[in-house]
Design a protein around this motif. Structure first.
Motif, PDB file in Angstrom:
ATOM      1  N   UNK A   1       0.844  -1.207   0.000  1.00 30.80           N
ATOM      2  CA  UNK A   1       0.000   0.000   0.000  1.00 30.80           C
ATOM      3  C   UNK A   1       0.870   1.244   0.000  1.00 30.80           C
ATOM      4  N   UNK A   2       0.569   2.218  -0.858  1.00 30.16           N
ATOM      5  CA  UNK A   2       1.324   3.456  -0.917  1.00 30.16           C
ATOM      6  C   UNK A   2       0.882   4.354   0.233  1.00 30.16           C
ATOM      7  N   UNK A   3       1.785   4.540   1.230  1.00 31.34           N
ATOM      8  CA  UNK A   3       1.437   5.263   2.437  1.00 31.34           C
ATOM      9  C   UNK A   3       0.998   6.683   2.107  1.00 31.34           C
ATOM     10  N   UNK A   4      -0.168   7.065   2.584  1.00 32.10           N
ATOM     11  CA  UNK A   4      -0.668   8.416   2.408  1.00 32.10           C
ATOM     12  C   UNK A   4      -1.212   8.719   1.033  1.00 32.10           C
ATOM     13  N   UNK A   5      -1.077   7.832   0.082  1.00 33.80           N
ATOM     14  CA  UNK A   5      -1.511   8.116  -1.289  1.00 33.80           C
ATOM     15  C   UNK A   5      -3.027   8.051  -1.420  1.00 33.80           C
ATOM     16  N   UNK A   6      -3.644   7.045  -0.811  1.00 35.07           N
ATOM     17  CA  UNK A   6      -5.086   6.907  -0.986  1.00 35.07           C
ATOM     18  C   UNK A   6      -5.861   8.092  -0.418  1.00 35.07           C
ATOM     19  N   UNK A   7      -5.557   8.613   0.776  1.00 35.54           N
ATOM     20  CA  UNK A   7      -6.301   9.785   1.261  1.00 35.54           C
ATOM     21  C   UNK A   7      -6.251  10.970   0.292  1.00 35.54           C
ATOM     22  N   UNK A   8      -5.096  11.197  -0.324  1.00 37.41           N
ATOM     23  CA  UNK A   8      -4.985  12.305  -1.281  1.00 37.41           C
ATOM     24  C   UNK A   8      -5.826  12.027  -2.522  1.00 37.41           C
ATOM     25  N   UNK A   9      -5.758  10.793  -3.016  1.00 34.97           N
ATOM     26  CA  UNK A   9      -6.567  10.387  -4.163  1.00 34.97           C
ATOM     27  C   UNK A   9      -8.049  10.520  -3.841  1.00 34.97           C
ATOM     28  N   UNK A  10      -8.412  10.101  -2.637  1.00 34.50           N
ATOM     29  CA  UNK A  10      -9.800  10.178  -2.167  1.00 34.50           C
ATOM     30  C   UNK A  10     -10.259  11.637  -2.109  1.00 34.50           C
ATOM     31  N   UNK A  11      -9.410  12.520  -1.587  1.00 38.50           N
ATOM     32  CA  UNK A  11      -9.762  13.938  -1.507  1.00 38.50           C
ATOM     33  C   UNK A  11      -9.982  14.532  -2.892  1.00 38.50           C
ATOM     34  N   UNK A  12      -9.111  14.178  -3.839  1.00 41.50           N
ATOM     35  CA  UNK A  12      -9.258  14.685  -5.206  1.00 41.50           C
ATOM     36  C   UNK A  12     -10.575  14.228  -5.814  1.00 41.50           C
ATOM     37  N   UNK A  13     -10.889  12.951  -5.619  1.00 43.76           N
ATOM     38  CA  UNK A  13     -12.131  12.407  -6.167  1.00 43.76           C
ATOM     39  C   UNK A  13     -13.346  13.063  -5.530  1.00 43.76           C
ATOM     40  N   UNK A  14     -13.268  13.328  -4.232  1.00 50.06           N
ATOM     41  CA  UNK A  14     -14.382  13.942  -3.512  1.00 50.06           C
ATOM     42  C   UNK A  14     -14.669  15.339  -4.048  1.00 50.06           C
ATOM     43  N   UNK A  15     -13.627  16.129  -4.226  1.00 52.11           N
ATOM     44  CA  UNK A  15     -13.805  17.509  -4.692  1.00 52.11           C
ATOM     45  C   UNK A  15     -14.399  17.541  -6.092  1.00 52.11           C
ATOM     46  N   UNK A  16     -13.872  16.714  -6.988  1.00 51.78           N
ATOM     47  CA  UNK A  16     -14.422  16.717  -8.354  1.00 51.78           C
ATOM     48  C   UNK A  16     -15.843  16.155  -8.372  1.00 51.78           C
ATOM     49  N   UNK A  17     -16.162  15.242  -7.453  1.00 60.96           N
ATOM     50  CA  UNK A  17     -17.524  14.717  -7.368  1.00 60.96           C
ATOM     51  C   UNK A  17     -18.513  15.809  -6.973  1.00 60.96           C
ATOM     52  N   UNK A  18     -18.105  16.672  -6.038  1.00 62.28           N
ATOM     53  CA  UNK A  18     -18.981  17.780  -5.655  1.00 62.28           C
ATOM     54  C   UNK A  18     -19.205  18.718  -6.831  1.00 62.28           C
ATOM     55  N   UNK A  19     -18.148  18.997  -7.579  1.00 62.32           N
ATOM     56  CA  UNK A  19     -18.317  19.834  -8.759  1.00 62.32           C
ATOM     57  C   UNK A  19     -19.243  19.202  -9.781  1.00 62.32           C
ATOM     58  N   UNK A  20     -19.085  17.891  -9.990  1.00 65.64           N
ATOM     59  CA  UNK A  20     -19.934  17.188 -10.954  1.00 65.64           C
ATOM     60  C   UNK A  20     -21.391  17.172 -10.515  1.00 65.64           C
ATOM     61  N   UNK A  21     -21.612  17.111  -9.198  1.00 67.92           N
ATOM     62  CA  UNK A  21     -22.982  17.132  -8.687  1.00 67.92           C
ATOM     63  C   UNK A  21     -23.648  18.473  -8.958  1.00 67.92           C
ATOM     64  N   UNK A  22     -22.868  19.549  -8.901  1.00 67.65           N
ATOM     65  CA  UNK A  22     -23.409  20.868  -9.255  1.00 67.65           C
ATOM     66  C   UNK A  22     -23.818  20.883 -10.732  1.00 67.65           C
ATOM     67  N   UNK A  23     -22.953  20.359 -11.598  1.00 68.54           N
ATOM     68  CA  UNK A  23     -23.290  20.298 -13.025  1.00 68.54           C
ATOM     69  C   UNK A  23     -24.472  19.375 -13.288  1.00 68.54           C
ATOM     70  N   UNK A  24     -24.635  18.353 -12.434  1.00 70.88           N
ATOM     71  CA  UNK A  24     -25.761  17.443 -12.601  1.00 70.88           C
ATOM     72  C   UNK A  24     -27.102  18.147 -12.511  1.00 70.88           C
ATOM     73  N   UNK A  25     -27.158  19.248 -11.762  1.00 73.12           N
ATOM     74  CA  UNK A  25     -28.358  20.081 -11.704  1.00 73.12           C
ATOM     75  C   UNK A  25     -28.321  21.155 -12.787  1.00 73.12           C
ATOM     76  N   UNK A  26     -27.156  21.765 -12.953  1.00 75.38           N
ATOM     77  CA  UNK A  26     -27.052  22.918 -13.854  1.00 75.38           C
ATOM     78  C   UNK A  26     -27.248  22.558 -15.325  1.00 75.38           C
ATOM     79  N   UNK A  27     -26.696  21.417 -15.764  1.00 74.42           N
ATOM     80  CA  UNK A  27     -26.789  21.065 -17.186  1.00 74.42           C
ATOM     81  C   UNK A  27     -28.227  20.821 -17.652  1.00 74.42           C
TER      82      UNK A  27
END
Length: 410
Positions: A1-27
Motif C-alpha cells: 500500500x502506498x502510504x498516504x496516497x489513498x487519502x490524497x486520491x480520495x480527496x481529489x475524487x471527492x472535490x471533483x464529485x462535488x463539482x460534478x454534482x453541481x453540473x448534474x443540476x445545472x446542465x
C-alpha cells in the motif's frame, strides 16, 4: 500500500464529485430552461459526452496500461476543466447553443475516457486487494455525499447566478483535482519492453479477459444492458421532472439530493452487505431494485402520487447504487491482473458509454413517440433483462465464501 496516497486520491475524487454534482443540476436546467431544447435535443446532448467512449475507449485502455497513470489523471482533469470553463464563457458571449454545448461535452468526454480508465486502474496500486471494496466504498461515500449536498448547492447557484455560471464551479473542482493527484506518491514503473505486443494483440487480450471469464463476462454484458436503461432514464428524468411535472430547479435539486442521501447510506452499508451476502447476490439484488424503482415511477405517472413516488423511486435507486457500486468495482479489480486493468476498465467503459449514447438518445425519442408511461415501462423491461443476465450466470454462486485474494482464471 502506498502510504498516504489513498487519502490524497480520495480527496481529489471527492472535490471533483462535488463539482460534478453541481453540473448534474445545472446542465439539465441549462438545456431545458435556458436553451429551451427539445426532447430529442436533450437526448442528443446528453449522449454527446459519451460519444468519445465509442471512438477512443478501447485504445485508451491500452495506453493507460502503457503509461504512468498519475500523469494521465492530472492532464485529463485539466482538460475537463477547460471544456467546462468554455460553457459559461460562450454563454456570456452569446454563442452557446445546443450544438455548441454538445461539442464541448464531446471534448469533456474525450478527456474523461482516459481519466476514468486511469482512476479505476490506479486504485489497486494504492491499497491491498483485500481492501478494494472498502476503498471503493469510501469513494462511493464521497460521491454520494456529493450527490446529496452538491445538488442543493447547485440549485442555489443556478437560482442566484444561472445555470451557465454554476457550471464554472465544476470546472474549478477539476483544477483542484489535478493539483492533488499531481502530488500522489505511488510506484508506477511501467514496462519498456521493446517486444511489447502490437495494439491489436493488446486489445484482444483485454477483450478476452473481459468477456471470456466465467463470472466477469456475464457481469460485463449485464452492465452494458444496465447502461442502456440508466442513460435512457437520465434523459427521461430531467424532462419528466422539469417539464411534465413542472418542478422548479430547487425542487429538482432536492429530488437528486434525496437519491444522494440514500446512496450515502448504501455506500456505508456496502462492505458489510458484501461480506454478508458475497459480491454475486449483492449485485443481483441491487439490479433487481433498479427495475422496481422505475416501475414505481411508471405506475404513478399521471396521478397525484407522481411527485412523491418520484422522490421514493430516486431514493431506492440511490440505495441500490450505493450498495452495488463498490462491490462490483472491487470484484473487477480483485480478479483482474494489474497489467490488464487499463484495458479491461477501458473495454467495459467504452462499451458502457457507447450503449449510453444510444440509451440517452432513445429516451428522448421514445418520450416523443410513445409518451411518458410507455417509455418508463420500456426502461423497466431493460433493467429486468440486465438483472436476469447476472441472476442466471455463475456470478450468483459468488457468495459470502468468495476470497478476493484467491487467484482467478479466465
Amino acid at each position: 500500500m502506498a502510504a498516504g496516497a489513498f487519502p490524497r486520491f480520495w480527496a481529489a475524487a471527492t472535490i471533483s464529485s462535488f463539482g460534478s454534482a453541481v453540473s448534474g443540476v445545472a446542465l439539465p436546467v441549462l438545456l431545458v430552461q435556458v436553451l429551451d431544447a427539445s426532447a430529442t435535443e436533450v437526448g442528443l446532448v446528453n449522449a454527446a459526452q459519451f460519444v468519445p467512449y465509442a471512438v477512443l475507449g478501447l485504445i485508451a485502455g491500452v495506453y493507460v496500461d502503457r503509461w504512468r497513470r498519475r500523469p494521465v489523471l492530472v492532464v485529463t482533469s485539466l482538460g475537463r476543466a477547460f471544456c467546462l470553463a468554455l460553457i459559461p464563457l460562450l454563454w456570456l458571449a452569446g454563442g452557446l447553443h445546443a450544438w455548441s454545448l454538445a461539442l464541448l461535452l464531446i471534448g469533456f468526454g474525450a478527456f474523461s475516457v482516459f481519466g476514468f480508465a486511469a482512476s479505476q486502474s490506479i486504485l489497486p496500486s494504492l491499497v491491498p486487494r483485500s481492501e478494494l471494496v472498502r476503498a471503493n466504498a469510501r469513494l462511493d461515500q464521497s460521491d454520494t455525499a456529493a450527490q446529496t449536498a452538491g445538488p442543493l448547492v447547485g440549485g442555489g447557484l443556478v437560482g442566484l447566478f444561472g445555470a451557465p455560471i454554476a457550471i464554472a464551479v465544476d470546472a474549478a473542482s477539476y483544477v483542484v483535482d489535478a493539483f492533488l493527484n499531481a502530488g500522489l506518491r505511488v510506484d508506477e514503473a511501467r514496462s519498456v519492453d521493446a517486444k511489447r505486443p502490437r495494439l491489436v494483440a493488446q486489445l484482444r487480450e483485454g477483450f478476452g479477459w473481459t468477456y471470456r471469464h466465467a463470472t466477469l463476462g456475464p457481469l460485463a454484458v449485464s452492465t452494458h444492458v444496465w447502461f442502456l436503461a440508466s442513460s435512457a432514464s437520465g434523459t427521461v428524468l430531467s424532462l419528466i421532472a422539469l417539464r411534465t411535472l413542472g418542478l422548479s430547479p430547487l425542487v429538482f435539486s432536492l429530488l437528486i439530493a434525496g437519491g444522494g442521501v440514500t446512496g450515502l447510506l448504501g455506500a456505508s452499508l456496502a462492505p458489510a452487505v458484501g461480506r454478508r451476502l458475497g459480491p454475486g447476490p449483492t449485485i443481483i439484488g441491487a439490479r433487481l431494485l433498479y427495475a422496481v424503482t422505475w416501475l414505481i415511477v411508471a405506475l404513478t405517472m399521471g396521478t397525484p402520487a407522481a411527485v412523491p413516488a418520484l422522490f421514493v423511486a430516486l431514493a431506492l435507486h440511490g440505495l441500490a447504487a450505493g450498495i452495488e457500486n463498490s462491490n462490483e468495482m472491487g470484484y473487477w479489480q480483485a480478479l483482474t491482473p494489474d497489467r490488464l486493468l487499463g484495458r479491461v476498465n477501458g473495454t467495459r467503459r467504452s462499451i458502457n458509454r457507447t450503449v449510453a449514447v444510444l440509451g440517452s438518445a432513445l429516451g428522448g425519442v421514445c418520450l416523443t413517440l410513445i409518451g411518458d408511461r410507455g417509455t418508463l415501462l420500456g426502461i423497466v423491461a431493460v433493467f429486468a433483462v440486465a438483472t436476469a443476465i447476472v441472476a442466471l450466470s455463475p456470478l450468483r454462486l459468488q457468495g459470502r465464501r468468495w476470497d478476493p485474494e484467491a487467484p482467478s482464471e479466465a
